[in-house]
Design an enzyme around this catalytic site. Structure first.
Site, PDB file in Angstrom:
ATOM      1  N   ASP A 194      -3.111  -7.537   6.498  1.00 56.29           N
ATOM      2  CA  ASP A 194      -4.352  -7.090   5.879  1.00 56.29           C
ATOM      3  C   ASP A 194      -4.427  -7.851   4.606  1.00 56.29           C
ATOM      4  O   ASP A 194      -3.520  -8.809   4.187  1.00 56.29           O
ATOM      5  CB  ASP A 194      -4.530  -5.832   5.886  1.00 56.29           C
ATOM      6  N   GLY A 234       0.188  -5.571   0.933  1.00 55.70           N
ATOM      7  CA  GLY A 234      -1.089  -5.736  -0.187  1.00 55.70           C
ATOM      8  C   GLY A 234      -0.347  -6.081  -1.475  1.00 55.70           C
ATOM      9  O   GLY A 234      -1.188  -6.891  -1.970  1.00 55.70           O
ATOM     10  N   GLY A 254       0.909  -1.218  -0.308  1.00 54.66           N
ATOM     11  CA  GLY A 254       0.118  -0.013   0.059  1.00 54.66           C
ATOM     12  C   GLY A 254       0.908   1.338  -0.002  1.00 54.66           C
ATOM     13  O   GLY A 254       1.999   1.419   0.365  1.00 54.66           O
ATOM     14  N   GLU A 280       3.498  -5.254   8.650  1.00 49.07           N
ATOM     15  CA  GLU A 280       2.601  -4.022   9.065  1.00 49.07           C
ATOM     16  C   GLU A 280       2.510  -3.950  10.452  1.00 49.07           C
ATOM     17  O   GLU A 280       2.411  -2.976  10.860  1.00 49.07           O
ATOM     18  CB  GLU A 280       1.205  -4.577   8.711  1.00 49.07           C
TER      19      GLU A 280
END
Length: 383
Positions: A150, A119, A72, A142
């Protein structure tokens, strides 16, 4: 929406149609192909269009430059920290897209030449075929910045053998291409120099027949053998330590193992674990443990809640402090709040896991007759 570090004229995703083959190229090489809202929208557009197109049979996805995707766009999240829910749309769209990537109806092949993290790795691991090289680097770091695993990784990591998932999620440890294949997070290892030729062969194959695609990839792939010092050879220690009930107990158990002869590798890992956000670690461990008992859809819905509550600083602003220290000021000296595990209240952790009202949950279309329903623009948030 939060401000994105994207040139409006830049083709951040390139989609090509070559007879029965479709190619997606993540095209932000100078930014390691990080995922912005524009990237997510284009990926969703291409994948839906091609799943419905009878002419499209085989989907290839790759990254431009030396990265597949570094995950991300952290600066985008940081830019939106003072605006309420500035990144809600991109988060919703990404997690909704993750479900469709996992359940896609046509053969997908990821050609992963380099960095594949967070991601970004969610565009690799779920594919029918994910081809990695000696330059591939995978990680889910993360928790170290006050976030959580995620994009479906609370589900994917929790289903790895033993407690490898907890280890990867909490430590952010990196795996190389060979390790990814052995761990089951990739399907084939192909030397980087052969990747362009493999791509050409898959294009000339021009069909989406699973057996034909597999046979073609196997012509180029090598049998992998782990390096002696690979973390995957430390399974007994990992399972012993990372099976503990709490982050504190995991760290204590890991410290005991670190004191034993031959376990020098634990020192740097332990140091990184202790530097990570205490709140991020606690949320991540619980999310992974819940993922073991959840379906993919349930995990994605949970991850959407966690992400929104973390970005809303429901119990802590650690995620913004983590991004600041890593990518903005780059001082690598985050000041966590609270600073130690003992001060992270479990009742507060409960808050970020609480379900939203039904209309505000992520809408994952689990029935085949409405497979592409649940889009952001039809959600309560858009209204």
């Amino acid at each position: 929406m939060a401000k994105e570090v994207v040139n409006p004229d830049e083709l951040v995703v390139v989609g090509e149609e070559l007879d029965h083959v479709r190619i997606i190229t993540l095209n932000r090489p100078r930014h390691l192909n990080v995922i912005s809202s524009k990237v997510v929208s284009l990926l969703a557009k291409y994948l839906e269009q091609w799943e419905r197109d009878e002419q499209a049979q085989l989907i290839l996805i790759k990254g431009a430059g030396r990265a597949f995707s570094a995950g991300g766009d952290l600066k985008m999240f940081y830019e939106g920290r003072k605006s309420k829910d500035s990144c809600l749309e991109v988060v919703y769209r990404m997690y909704w897209l993750c479900y469709h990537i996992h359940t896609y109806k046509k053969i997908q092949v990821a050609l992963v030449q380099g960095i594949s993290m967070g991601g970004g790795a969610s565009l690799m691991v779920p594919m029918k075929f994910s081809v990695v090289t000696e330059k591939t680097v995978f990680a889910t770091p993360e928790a170290s910045i006050g976030f959580h695993v995620d994009c479906g990784f609370s589900y994917m990591l929790s289903h790895l053998p033993g407690h490898l998932g907890e280890y990867l999620a909490l430590t952010g440890a990196r795996l190389n291409g060979k390790e990814l294949v052995v761990a089951g997070l990739a399907t084939h290892f192909v030397p980087l120099e052969k990747l362009p030729e493999l791509e050409k062969r898959l294009i000339s194959l021009n069909v989406g027949d699973e057996n034909s695609v597999k046979a073609t990839i196997e012509e180029f792939s090598l049998h992998v053998q782990l390096d002696e010092d690979s973390i995957l050879n430390k399974k007994q220690i990992i399972d012993e330590c990372f099976s503990k009930d709490s982050v504190a107990d995991i760290i204590k158990s890991f410290e005991v193992e670190a004191s034993k002869e031959g376990n020098e590798w634990i020192g740097p890992v332990l140091k990184g674990l202790k530097r990570s956000s205490p709140t991020g670690l606690k949320i991540t461990l619980r999310s992974i443990r819940e993922g073991r008992k959840q379906t993919l859809a349930e995990s994605l819905k949970k991850e959407f809640r966690l992400t929104m509550n973390i970005l809303r600083t429901t119990i802590s602003a650690d995620v913004y402090e983590g991004i600041r220290a890593l990518t903005i000021d780059k001082d690598n000296a985050p000041k966590w709040d609270p600073p130690i595990l003992d001060q992270v209240d479990d009742e507060k952790i409960d808050l970020v896991f609480q379900p939203f009202t039904e209309d505000l949950e992520l809408k994952v279309p689990e029935q085949e007759d409405c497979r592409w329903d649940g889009k952001y623009e039809n959600s309560a948030y858009a209204k």
